[in-house]
Design an enzyme around this catalytic site. Structure first.
Site, PDB file in Angstrom:
ATOM      1  N   ASN A 156      32.062  -7.239  10.232  1.00 13.17           N
ATOM      2  CA  ASN A 156      33.099  -6.234   9.940  1.00 13.17           C
ATOM      3  C   ASN A 156      33.105  -5.053  10.902  1.00 13.17           C
ATOM      4  O   ASN A 156      34.157  -4.488  11.165  1.00 13.17           O
ATOM      5  CB  ASN A 156      32.995  -5.768   8.486  1.00 13.17           C
ATOM      6  CG  ASN A 156      31.650  -5.176   8.153  1.00 13.17           C
ATOM      7  OD1 ASN A 156      30.670  -5.385   8.868  1.00 13.17           O
ATOM      8  ND2 ASN A 156      31.593  -4.434   7.077  1.00 13.17           N
ATOM      9  N   GLU A 253      20.499  -3.953   5.547  1.00 11.87           N
ATOM     10  CA  GLU A 253      21.760  -3.292   5.177  1.00 11.87           C
ATOM     11  C   GLU A 253      22.644  -4.355   4.543  1.00 11.87           C
ATOM     12  O   GLU A 253      23.262  -5.157   5.246  1.00 11.87           O
ATOM     13  CB  GLU A 253      22.444  -2.714   6.430  1.00 11.87           C
ATOM     14  CG  GLU A 253      21.720  -1.534   7.031  1.00 11.87           C
ATOM     15  CD  GLU A 253      21.848  -0.274   6.190  1.00 11.87           C
ATOM     16  OE1 GLU A 253      22.641  -0.258   5.225  1.00 11.87           O
ATOM     17  OE2 GLU A 253      21.135   0.693   6.495  1.00 11.87           O
ATOM     18  N   CYS A 287      31.063  -2.684   3.440  1.00 12.13           N
ATOM     19  CA  CYS A 287      29.971  -2.870   2.478  1.00 12.13           C
ATOM     20  C   CYS A 287      29.920  -1.787   1.422  1.00 12.13           C
ATOM     21  O   CYS A 287      29.595  -2.042   0.274  1.00 12.13           O
ATOM     22  CB  CYS A 287      28.659  -2.909   3.234  1.00 12.13           C
ATOM     23  SG  CYS A 287      28.470  -1.497   4.339  1.00 12.13           S
TER      24      CYS A 287
HETATM   25  P1  NAD Z   1      26.203 -12.910   6.285  1.00 15.38           P
HETATM   26  O1  NAD Z   1      25.043 -12.564   5.427  1.00 15.38           O
HETATM   27  O2  NAD Z   1      26.913 -14.162   6.056  1.00 15.38           O
HETATM   28  O3  NAD Z   1      25.753 -12.940   7.826  1.00 15.38           O
HETATM   29  C1  NAD Z   1      25.142 -11.832   8.439  1.00 15.38           C
HETATM   30  C2  NAD Z   1      24.424 -12.279   9.687  1.00 15.38           C
HETATM   31  O4  NAD Z   1      23.264 -13.042   9.332  1.00 15.38           O
HETATM   32  C3  NAD Z   1      25.243 -13.186  10.614  1.00 15.38           C
HETATM   33  O5  NAD Z   1      24.990 -12.813  11.941  1.00 15.38           O
HETATM   34  C4  NAD Z   1      24.679 -14.573  10.322  1.00 15.38           C
HETATM   35  O6  NAD Z   1      24.806 -15.476  11.385  1.00 15.38           O
HETATM   36  C5  NAD Z   1      23.218 -14.250  10.071  1.00 15.38           C
HETATM   37  N1  NAD Z   1      22.480 -15.232   9.281  1.00 15.38           N
HETATM   38  C6  NAD Z   1      22.959 -16.088   8.351  1.00 15.38           C
HETATM   39  N2  NAD Z   1      21.947 -16.816   7.826  1.00 15.38           N
HETATM   40  C7  NAD Z   1      20.803 -16.387   8.423  1.00 15.38           C
HETATM   41  C8  NAD Z   1      19.425 -16.749   8.287  1.00 15.38           C
HETATM   42  N3  NAD Z   1      19.008 -17.670   7.423  1.00 15.38           N
HETATM   43  N4  NAD Z   1      18.528 -16.098   9.056  1.00 15.38           N
HETATM   44  C9  NAD Z   1      18.913 -15.135   9.916  1.00 15.38           C
HETATM   45  N5  NAD Z   1      20.203 -14.766  10.098  1.00 15.38           N
HETATM   46  C10 NAD Z   1      21.134 -15.384   9.347  1.00 15.38           C
HETATM   47  O7  NAD Z   1      27.168 -11.632   6.186  1.00 15.38           O
HETATM   48  P2  NAD Z   1      28.652 -11.499   6.747  1.00 15.38           P
HETATM   49  O8  NAD Z   1      29.537 -12.371   5.937  1.00 15.38           O
HETATM   50  O9  NAD Z   1      28.616 -11.615   8.218  1.00 15.38           O
HETATM   51  O10 NAD Z   1      28.956  -9.967   6.408  1.00 15.38           O
HETATM   52  C11 NAD Z   1      29.423  -9.530   5.179  1.00 15.38           C
HETATM   53  C12 NAD Z   1      28.273  -8.967   4.362  1.00 15.38           C
HETATM   54  O11 NAD Z   1      27.607  -7.943   5.090  1.00 15.38           O
HETATM   55  C13 NAD Z   1      28.744  -8.306   3.082  1.00 15.38           C
HETATM   56  O12 NAD Z   1      27.892  -8.654   2.028  1.00 15.38           O
HETATM   57  C14 NAD Z   1      28.632  -6.831   3.392  1.00 15.38           C
HETATM   58  O13 NAD Z   1      28.480  -6.009   2.274  1.00 15.38           O
HETATM   59  C15 NAD Z   1      27.452  -6.792   4.295  1.00 15.38           C
HETATM   60  N6  NAD Z   1      27.462  -5.579   5.113  1.00 15.38           N
HETATM   61  C16 NAD Z   1      26.552  -4.594   4.860  1.00 15.38           C
HETATM   62  C17 NAD Z   1      26.568  -3.419   5.587  1.00 15.38           C
HETATM   63  C18 NAD Z   1      25.594  -2.312   5.314  1.00 15.38           C
HETATM   64  O14 NAD Z   1      25.415  -1.473   6.168  1.00 15.38           O
HETATM   65  N7  NAD Z   1      24.949  -2.277   4.163  1.00 15.38           N
HETATM   66  C19 NAD Z   1      27.510  -3.266   6.609  1.00 15.38           C
HETATM   67  C20 NAD Z   1      28.417  -4.292   6.852  1.00 15.38           C
HETATM   68  C21 NAD Z   1      28.377  -5.454   6.093  1.00 15.38           C
END
Ligand code: NAD
Length: 487
Positions: A156, A253, A287
């Site tokens: 995002n 995060e 998020c």
């Molecule tokens: P996601 O958890 O699907 O993926 C996040 C990242 O993790 C990607 O780069 C993905 O390739 C990687 N990943 C996936 N499986 C993994 C594994 N087993 N080991 C290591 N890396 C792995 O999240 P998304 O769909 O990309 O993003 C949306 C989510 O992110 C929402 O839940 C949102 O709330 C959260 N988010 C949090 C913040 C914050 O600062 N708290 C900010 C932005 C988004």
């Protein structure tokens, strides 16, 4: 419709140069406005991961040996370059994410530049302390880097996330290997170029592309000292557990289901503006969004009516048009997840006040959606939707509002709108959330800590608080007298 080809020189940026390995799985970058493929990259192979970690390990020691002033200068130069390229970076970010230019021009690279500038300024101030001990001995502490940090990003806020992780990590003397989300792989490469141009040594900041398996491989590598993830709770659980195997430091995060509580003495227009920003900015893909809006019963009908009225002013469409305020969802999949939640909301008896429809035609568009009469047990009030769906819930008393606001496993953010000074602080203190707002919402200045409690995360980004998450304290006891022993 034709698009410029956004395919970078190569998929990865390692040891100061673009690197390709076409044997890695294909990553197609889709422009969410049209559904067209605008770039093709490859996921990192084990050989690429090896190169990146090796380069980071080599670069880190010399970087840490520089003075804080020297490290800071590189980061501050990078901030200037990023600001100078804001328009070009925003075009990339808009094509990668679908977020409108009206947002990316002011909220993405600019926020990354703020982080580079802020931590660039802090780098020279990272000193330990002197602790006197009775008898003349003393202790001093050194603030030392952790070593090699792995950053893993969500889709995002791609360049913001990369910068929010790289800036404090590098300021503290660490090197980084960053894996962007496979959905939005482009802008982190620009950050790597900028850091190099700003004077960062080769290997200090490396970008490897890939799906979850590449992230997973990075997290367990023995050369890695810290992992900082921005992503969902399920991914956070996996990454946290994998990092634990090597007792690696983590920053998590993660997701949220944050409340905004609006009391009957609140300024209605301000509260409505906050609820609109906190649900529809970035087409709801934030998020910390305040997706459960609790409104006091005395203001409830007026609030719902006013939100609906103001929603009519949303300009949905071409994200490259600066008039657009609502772009597409990042992907067809994410759009379908959100549509699924809208169906659940309807099935569970929430009142659909506005929106709720998929917008037919090209691109992954969905109408901003307002549900009223939502109850705490509904899926739309419990689960993170990550889309433009606002749920409004009615409450009667302060105690009730606090109890219901906190009745969630998440704890990322929370907001209260009231003109009662003491109530504002009382409610903020009672919220179980890492980042709270009084008469404001979703502002994240780099000077302030940002992060979650409960399932929403561990650690803090931004501010001086982030330093503790990218450094470790070494204690040095200095004996000035004789050393005694019992025999
Ligand atoms: P996601 O958890 O699907 O993926 C996040 C990242 O993790 C990607 O780069 C993905 O390739 C990687 N990943 C996936 N499986 C993994 C594994 N087993 N080991 C290591 N890396 C792995 O999240 P998304 O769909 O990309 O993003 C949306 C989510 O992110 C929402 O839940 C949102 O709330 C959260 N988010 C949090 C913040 C914050 O600062 N708290 C900010 C932005 C988004």
């Amino acid at each position: 419709m034709t698009h410029p080809d956004f395919t970078p020189k190569a998929s990865h940026f390692i040891d100061g140069a673009y690197v390709e390995d076409t044997s890695g799985a294909l990553i197609e970058v889709i422009y969410p406005h049209t559904g067209a493929v605008i770039a093709r990259l490859h996921s990192a192979t084990p050989a690429i991961i090896e190169q990146a970690l090796d380069a980071a390990r080599r670069a880190q020691t010399a970087w840490a040996a520089l003075s804080g002033v020297e490290r800071g200068r590189v980061l501050r130069r990078a901030a200037d370059l990023m600001r100078a390229r804001n328009h070009a970076l925003s075009v990339i970010e808009t094509h990668d994410t679908g977020k409108p230019m009206s947002e990316t021009l002011v909220a993405d690279a600019t926020s990354g530049a703020d982080a580079l500038e802020y931590f660039g300024g802090l780098a020279a101030t990272l000193t330990g302390e002197h602790i006197p001990v009775p008898g003349g001995d003393f202790v001093y502490t050194r603030v030392e880097p952790l070593g090699v940090c792995v950053g893993i990003g969500a889709w995002n806020y791609p360049i913001q996330i990369a910068s929010w992780k790289a800036a404090p990590a590098l300021a503290c003397g660490n090197a980084m290997v960053f894996k962007p989300s496979e959905m939005t792989p482009l802008s982190a490469l620009q950050l790597a170029e900028i850091l190099m141009e700003a004077g960062a040594p080769a290997g200090l900041f490396n970008v490897v592309q890939g799906y979850g398996d590449v992230g997973a491989a990075l997290v367990v590598d023995p050369r890695v000292d810290k992992v900082s993830l921005t992503g969902s709770v399920p991914t956070g659980r996996k990454v946290y557990a994998a990092a634990a195997e090597g007792i690696r430091h983590v920053t998590m995060e993660l997701g949220g289901k944050s409340p905004i509580v609006v009391f009957d003495d609140a300024d209605l227009e301000n509260a409505v503006s906050a609820a609109i920003n906190g649900n529809f900015y970035s087409t709801g893909q934030i998020c910390s969004n305040g997706t459960r809006v609790f409104v006091h019963e005395a203001l409830y009908d007026q609030f719902v009516a006013r939100v609906a009225e103001r929603m009519a002013g949303a300009v949905i469409g071409d994200p490259m048009s600066q008039a657009t305020t609502i772009g597409p969802m990042v992907s067809a999949r994410q759009r379908d997840i959100v549509l699924g939640y809208i169906d659940k909301g309807l099935a569970e008896g929430a009142r659909l006040v506005k929106g709720g429809q998929k917008i037919e035609g090209q691109g992954f568009y969905i109408e901003p959606t307002l549900f009223a009469d939502v109850t705490d047990d509904m899926a739309i009030a419990r689960e993170e939707i990550f889309g433009p769906v606002m749920s409004v819930l009615k409450f009667s008393s302060e105690d009730e509002a606090i109890r219901r606001a906190n009745a969630t496993e998440f704890g990322l953010a929370a907001g209260v709108f009231t003109n009662d000074l003491t109530r504002a602080h009382r409610v903020a203190a009672a919220f179980e959330a890492g980042t709270c707002y009084i008469n404001a919402y979703n502002l994240t200045p780099v000077e302030a800590p940002f992060g979650g409690s409960k399932l929403s995360g561990v650690g803090r980004e931004n501010s001086k608080a982030a330093i503790a998450h990218y450094s470790q304290v070494k204690t040095v006891y200095v004996g000035l007298g004789d050393t005694e022993a019992p025999f």
